[in-house]
Design a protein around this motif. Structure first.
Motif, PDB file in Angstrom:
ATOM      1  N   LYS A  81      17.197 -38.775 -18.934  1.00 41.86           N
ATOM      2  CA  LYS A  81      18.353 -39.247 -18.182  1.00 41.86           C
ATOM      3  C   LYS A  81      19.059 -40.368 -18.929  1.00 41.86           C
ATOM      4  CE  LYS A  81      15.539 -38.294 -14.107  1.00 41.86           C
ATOM      5  NZ  LYS A  81      14.203 -38.308 -14.744  1.00 41.86           N
ATOM      6  N   VAL A  82      20.316 -40.574 -18.564  1.00 43.96           N
ATOM      7  CA  VAL A  82      21.042 -41.752 -19.004  1.00 43.96           C
ATOM      8  C   VAL A  82      21.141 -42.676 -17.802  1.00 43.96           C
ATOM      9  CG1 VAL A  82      23.283 -40.572 -18.625  1.00 43.96           C
ATOM     10  CG2 VAL A  82      23.157 -42.645 -20.058  1.00 43.96           C
ATOM     11  N   TRP A  83      20.756 -43.921 -18.003  1.00 47.01           N
ATOM     12  CA  TRP A  83      20.614 -44.877 -16.899  1.00 47.01           C
ATOM     13  C   TRP A  83      21.158 -46.234 -17.325  1.00 47.01           C
ATOM     14  CZ3 TRP A  83      16.524 -48.803 -15.937  1.00 47.01           C
ATOM     15  CH2 TRP A  83      16.552 -49.296 -14.627  1.00 47.01           C
ATOM     16  N   THR A  84      22.482 -46.299 -17.435  1.00 44.59           N
ATOM     17  CA  THR A  84      23.149 -47.537 -17.824  1.00 44.59           C
ATOM     18  C   THR A  84      24.621 -47.388 -17.491  1.00 44.59           C
ATOM     19  OG1 THR A  84      23.426 -49.140 -19.625  1.00 44.59           O
ATOM     20  CG2 THR A  84      23.661 -46.816 -20.210  1.00 44.59           C
ATOM     21  N   SER A  85      25.377 -48.454 -17.654  1.00 39.79           N
ATOM     22  CA  SER A  85      26.819 -48.422 -17.416  1.00 39.79           C
ATOM     23  C   SER A  85      27.561 -48.565 -18.732  1.00 39.79           C
ATOM     24  CB  SER A  85      27.219 -49.559 -16.472  1.00 39.79           C
ATOM     25  OG  SER A  85      26.646 -49.379 -15.193  1.00 39.79           O
ATOM     26  N   GLY A  86      28.671 -47.854 -18.841  1.00 39.48           N
ATOM     27  CA  GLY A  86      29.507 -47.938 -20.026  1.00 39.48           C
ATOM     28  C   GLY A  86      29.264 -46.803 -20.999  1.00 39.48           C
ATOM     29  N   LYS A  87      30.337 -46.318 -21.619  1.00 36.95           N
ATOM     30  CA  LYS A  87      30.234 -45.175 -22.531  1.00 36.95           C
ATOM     31  C   LYS A  87      29.376 -45.489 -23.748  1.00 36.95           C
ATOM     32  CE  LYS A  87      33.069 -41.941 -25.197  1.00 36.95           C
ATOM     33  NZ  LYS A  87      34.454 -41.482 -25.489  1.00 36.95           N
ATOM     34  N   ARG A  88      29.647 -46.613 -24.434  1.00 40.14           N
ATOM     35  CA  ARG A  88      28.902 -46.942 -25.639  1.00 40.14           C
ATOM     36  C   ARG A  88      27.439 -47.179 -25.337  1.00 40.14           C
ATOM     37  NH1 ARG A  88      29.650 -45.328 -30.264  1.00 40.14           N
ATOM     38  NH2 ARG A  88      27.437 -44.838 -30.157  1.00 40.14           N
ATOM     39  N   ALA A  89      27.169 -47.890 -24.230  1.00 45.52           N
ATOM     40  CA  ALA A  89      25.777 -48.152 -23.855  1.00 45.52           C
ATOM     41  C   ALA A  89      25.055 -46.850 -23.535  1.00 45.52           C
ATOM     42  CB  ALA A  89      25.718 -49.098 -22.662  1.00 45.52           C
ATOM     43  N   GLY A  90      25.755 -45.913 -22.888  1.00 44.53           N
ATOM     44  CA  GLY A  90      25.143 -44.623 -22.567  1.00 44.53           C
ATOM     45  C   GLY A  90      24.820 -43.823 -23.806  1.00 44.53           C
ATOM     46  N   ILE A  91      25.755 -43.779 -24.748  1.00 48.05           N
ATOM     47  CA  ILE A  91      25.526 -43.049 -25.996  1.00 48.05           C
ATOM     48  C   ILE A  91      24.347 -43.649 -26.751  1.00 48.05           C
ATOM     49  CG2 ILE A  91      26.515 -42.572 -28.272  1.00 48.05           C
ATOM     50  CD1 ILE A  91      29.256 -42.325 -26.811  1.00 48.05           C
ATOM     51  N   ASP A  92      24.307 -44.963 -26.833  1.00 50.42           N
ATOM     52  CA  ASP A  92      23.203 -45.621 -27.546  1.00 50.42           C
ATOM     53  C   ASP A  92      21.865 -45.356 -26.859  1.00 50.42           C
ATOM     54  OD1 ASP A  92      24.992 -46.615 -29.381  1.00 50.42           O
ATOM     55  OD2 ASP A  92      25.083 -48.631 -28.495  1.00 50.42           O
ATOM     56  N   GLN A  93      21.864 -45.405 -25.536  1.00 50.17           N
ATOM     57  CA  GLN A  93      20.618 -45.173 -24.813  1.00 50.17           C
ATOM     58  C   GLN A  93      20.137 -43.733 -25.008  1.00 50.17           C
ATOM     59  OE1 GLN A  93      20.331 -44.810 -20.348  1.00 50.17           O
ATOM     60  NE2 GLN A  93      19.346 -46.820 -20.576  1.00 50.17           N
ATOM     61  N   MET A  94      21.043 -42.782 -24.953  1.00 53.82           N
ATOM     62  CA  MET A  94      20.643 -41.391 -25.145  1.00 53.82           C
ATOM     63  C   MET A  94      20.104 -41.169 -26.558  1.00 53.82           C
ATOM     64  SD  MET A  94      23.347 -39.095 -22.922  1.00 53.82           S
ATOM     65  CE  MET A  94      24.863 -39.969 -23.316  1.00 53.82           C
ATOM     66  N   ARG A  95      20.718 -41.812 -27.550  1.00 53.72           N
ATOM     67  CA  ARG A  95      20.198 -41.689 -28.920  1.00 53.72           C
ATOM     68  C   ARG A  95      18.756 -42.174 -28.992  1.00 53.72           C
ATOM     69  NH1 ARG A  95      19.539 -45.518 -32.186  1.00 53.72           N
ATOM     70  NH2 ARG A  95      21.019 -46.887 -31.117  1.00 53.72           N
ATOM     71  N   ARG A  96      18.470 -43.300 -28.321  1.00 58.45           N
ATOM     72  CA  ARG A  96      17.091 -43.808 -28.311  1.00 58.45           C
ATOM     73  C   ARG A  96      16.151 -42.828 -27.614  1.00 58.45           C
ATOM     74  NH1 ARG A  96      19.955 -48.674 -27.410  1.00 58.45           N
ATOM     75  NH2 ARG A  96      19.619 -48.540 -25.153  1.00 58.45           N
ATOM     76  N   SER A  97      16.635 -42.176 -26.559  1.00 61.24           N
ATOM     77  CA  SER A  97      15.792 -41.197 -25.861  1.00 61.24           C
ATOM     78  C   SER A  97      15.424 -40.033 -26.767  1.00 61.24           C
ATOM     79  CB  SER A  97      16.501 -40.690 -24.605  1.00 61.24           C
ATOM     80  OG  SER A  97      16.648 -41.721 -23.642  1.00 61.24           O
ATOM     81  N   PHE A  98      16.394 -39.555 -27.557  1.00 62.13           N
ATOM     82  CA  PHE A  98      16.109 -38.482 -28.519  1.00 62.13           C
ATOM     83  C   PHE A  98      15.033 -38.937 -29.507  1.00 62.13           C
ATOM     84  CE2 PHE A  98      19.921 -36.786 -26.797  1.00 62.13           C
ATOM     85  CZ  PHE A  98      20.038 -35.469 -27.194  1.00 62.13           C
ATOM     86  N   GLU A  99      15.175 -40.164 -29.981  1.00 60.96           N
ATOM     87  CA  GLU A  99      14.203 -40.682 -30.946  1.00 60.96           C
ATOM     88  C   GLU A  99      12.826 -40.820 -30.310  1.00 60.96           C
ATOM     89  OE1 GLU A  99      15.989 -44.326 -32.146  1.00 60.96           O
ATOM     90  OE2 GLU A  99      17.481 -43.365 -33.463  1.00 60.96           O
ATOM     91  N   ARG A 100      12.772 -41.359 -29.125  1.00 60.57           N
ATOM     92  CA  ARG A 100      11.495 -41.583 -28.470  1.00 60.57           C
ATOM     93  C   ARG A 100      10.795 -40.277 -28.119  1.00 60.57           C
ATOM     94  NH1 ARG A 100      14.026 -46.316 -24.615  1.00 60.57           N
ATOM     95  NH2 ARG A 100      13.745 -48.052 -26.081  1.00 60.57           N
TER      96      ARG A 100
END
Length: 271
Positions: A81-100
């Motif tokens: 899931k993406v669980w944050t506010s803002g487009k850039r923050a969401g993209i960055d969080q999803m990238r970390r999820s892929f890595e993790r």
């Protein structure tokens, strides 16, 4: 294990999967991790493939990625899931999820608890078009947000929703599950065992005669068969860190499912 089709594509998903909230938020020691490896092996051996996580769940995404590298099995269906506010923050969080989770493609990306949904959904559509994610969806656990989920299903052509549903929490039967069928939306069910609270309600009680008709040898199997017996449900994702519980849960995915009358009989046992 029985399987259900994802309505938009026809892809088959096993009806029992696994959530990771609390159970996979553990440290790096083998004492913590080995039971989780056994859970994964048990579920894979039974035919399960769906593993759901979130950046909200502490270290769970990372633990899933680490332990899948250690456990041989079928290709899992990975959801987060993406669980944050803002487009850039969401993209960055999803990238970390892929890595993790150690995957180049995420099978399902969901907007967690509808947080900043109108910002994230267009991004998810771009990622899906690019082949970076395969399906998109939304989740929420609160009843007062079910109307918003229905509106999104009817207006946004979601692939999946994830909602709470159990033998004692049937709120989604009125509008959400019918809307899922109307709109061709797949349904993941969170907390189908009420985070274990259901078992206190039947402690010391013998299984009903209906258990034999449904091929069930435990209350957990009955509770899960109640959920997956609804034709709109694609997959239930109970969470556990215990291999024997994982095996018990997986058995609910085989054999006959209850019809509407049998589901009502089961629900009446807990009234």
């Amino acid at each position: 294990m029985l399987a259900r089709a994802i309505p938009r594509t026809g892809e088959q998903l096993p009806v029992i999967g696994m959530g990771t909230w609390a159970t996979f938020d553990v440290g790096a020691s083998r004492r913590d991790r080995d039971p989780l490896d056994a859970v994964l092996r048990t579920l894979f051996a039974a035919g399960a493939r769906v593993i759901d996580s979130s950046p909200m769940y502490g270290r769970a995404e990372e633990v899933v990625g680490d332990e899948l590298d250690r456990v041989a099995g079928p290709k899992p269906f990975l959801a987060t899931k993406v669980w944050t506010s803002g487009k850039r923050a969401g993209i960055d969080q999803m990238r970390r999820s892929f890595e993790r989770m150690r995957t180049p493609v995420m099978d399902l990306m969901q907007v967690h608890n509808l947080l900043d949904c109108q910002t994230h959904l267009p991004v998810l559509r771009e990622l899906k078009a690019a082949g970076t994610i395969r399906y998109l969806g939304v989740t929420h656990y609160q009843h007062d947000q079910l109307g918003a989920i229905e509106q999104l299903m009817r207006g946004e052509q979601l692939d999946f929703i994830q909602i709470p549903y159990s033998i004692v929490d049937r709120a989604v039967e009125t509008r959400i599950l019918p809307a899922a069928r109307d709109t061709g939306t797949a349904v993941l069910v969170m907390t189908p065992l009420e985070t274990g609270a259901l078992f206190a309600r039947v402690r010391g009680r013998a299984l009903p005669e209906l258990a034999g008709e449904l091929g069930c040898t435990s209350w957990a199997q009955l509770f899960l068969k109640f959920v997956i017996g609804h034709p709109a449900v694609t997959c239930a994702i109970p969470a556990t860190a215990k291999p024997d519980h994982a095996a018990d849960n997986a058995r609910a995915g085989a054999g006959p499912l209850p019809d509407d009358a049998q589901r009502d009989q089961l629900a009446a046992l807990l009234e």
